[in-house]
Design a protein around this motif. Structure first.
Motif, PDB file in Angstrom:
ATOM      1  N   LEU A 107      40.718  45.129  32.546  1.00  0.00           N
ATOM      2  CA  LEU A 107      41.723  44.227  33.099  1.00  0.00           C
ATOM      3  C   LEU A 107      42.662  43.767  31.998  1.00  0.00           C
ATOM      4  CD1 LEU A 107      42.783  42.456  35.463  1.00  0.00           C
ATOM      5  CD2 LEU A 107      41.112  40.736  34.741  1.00  0.00           C
ATOM      6  N   THR A 134      48.194  49.860  38.019  1.00  0.00           N
ATOM      7  CA  THR A 134      46.812  49.677  38.441  1.00  0.00           C
ATOM      8  C   THR A 134      46.328  50.901  39.208  1.00  0.00           C
ATOM      9  OG1 THR A 134      46.986  47.271  38.527  1.00  0.00           O
ATOM     10  CG2 THR A 134      45.265  48.291  39.861  1.00  0.00           C
ATOM     11  N   GLN A 157      38.600  52.492  35.673  1.00  0.00           N
ATOM     12  CA  GLN A 157      39.504  51.582  36.372  1.00  0.00           C
ATOM     13  C   GLN A 157      40.382  50.833  35.383  1.00  0.00           C
ATOM     14  OE1 GLN A 157      39.837  50.871  39.874  1.00  0.00           O
ATOM     15  NE2 GLN A 157      41.658  49.762  39.123  1.00  0.00           N
ATOM     16  N   THR A 216      43.221  47.791  35.672  1.00  0.00           N
ATOM     17  CA  THR A 216      43.812  46.791  36.545  1.00  0.00           C
ATOM     18  C   THR A 216      44.783  45.941  35.742  1.00  0.00           C
ATOM     19  OG1 THR A 216      41.812  46.707  37.912  1.00  0.00           O
ATOM     20  CG2 THR A 216      43.379  44.886  38.124  1.00  0.00           C
TER      21      THR A 216
END
Length: 123
Positions: free
Chosen positions: A11, A90, A118, A120
């Motif tokens: 993130l 993202t 991932q 983000t």
């Protein structure tokens, strides 16, 4: 056979930076074109960047000027440095390998895929 393992996702705030890595197994890593794809929910998995065995690079228009792909053949590793990140970046980012640089934008031309990591980007 080549195995690809991504790392470094997470993130990050908009405007920030992140570097994802892909470690490859196999004795012929240096002969492959390596690429990064990404896929957001409900969207197609599309190429982001690629680098040939000789160092030729390709970038999607959406990331040109912000992302940099590189490789270290001695470490069997390819990197994607992502700067000035935007919320639209993202996605799950996938490492990929193909014998054909000219067809790297085509999913069907990919010989090996990583499991994805991932990324983000918050607004």
């Amino acid at each position: 056979q080549v195995q690809l393992v991504e790392s470094g996702g997470g993130l990050v705030q908009a405007g920030g930076s992140l570097r994802v890595s892909c470690a490859a197994s196999g004795r012929t890593f240096s002969s492959y074109t390596m690429g990064w794809f990404r896929q957001a929910p409900g969207k197609e998995r599309d190429v982001v960047a690629a680098i040939s065995s000789g160092g030729r690079k390709y970038y999607a228009d959406s990331v040109k000027g912000r992302f940099t792909i590189s490789r270290d053949n001695a470490k069997n590793t390819v990197y994607l440095q992502m700067n000035t990140l935007k919320p639209e970046d993202t996605a799950v980012y996938y490492c990929a390998a193909t014998a054909s640089f000219s067809r790297v934008t085509m999913r069907e031309a990919i010989d090996y895929w990583g499991q994805g990591t991932q990324v983000t980007v918050s607004s």
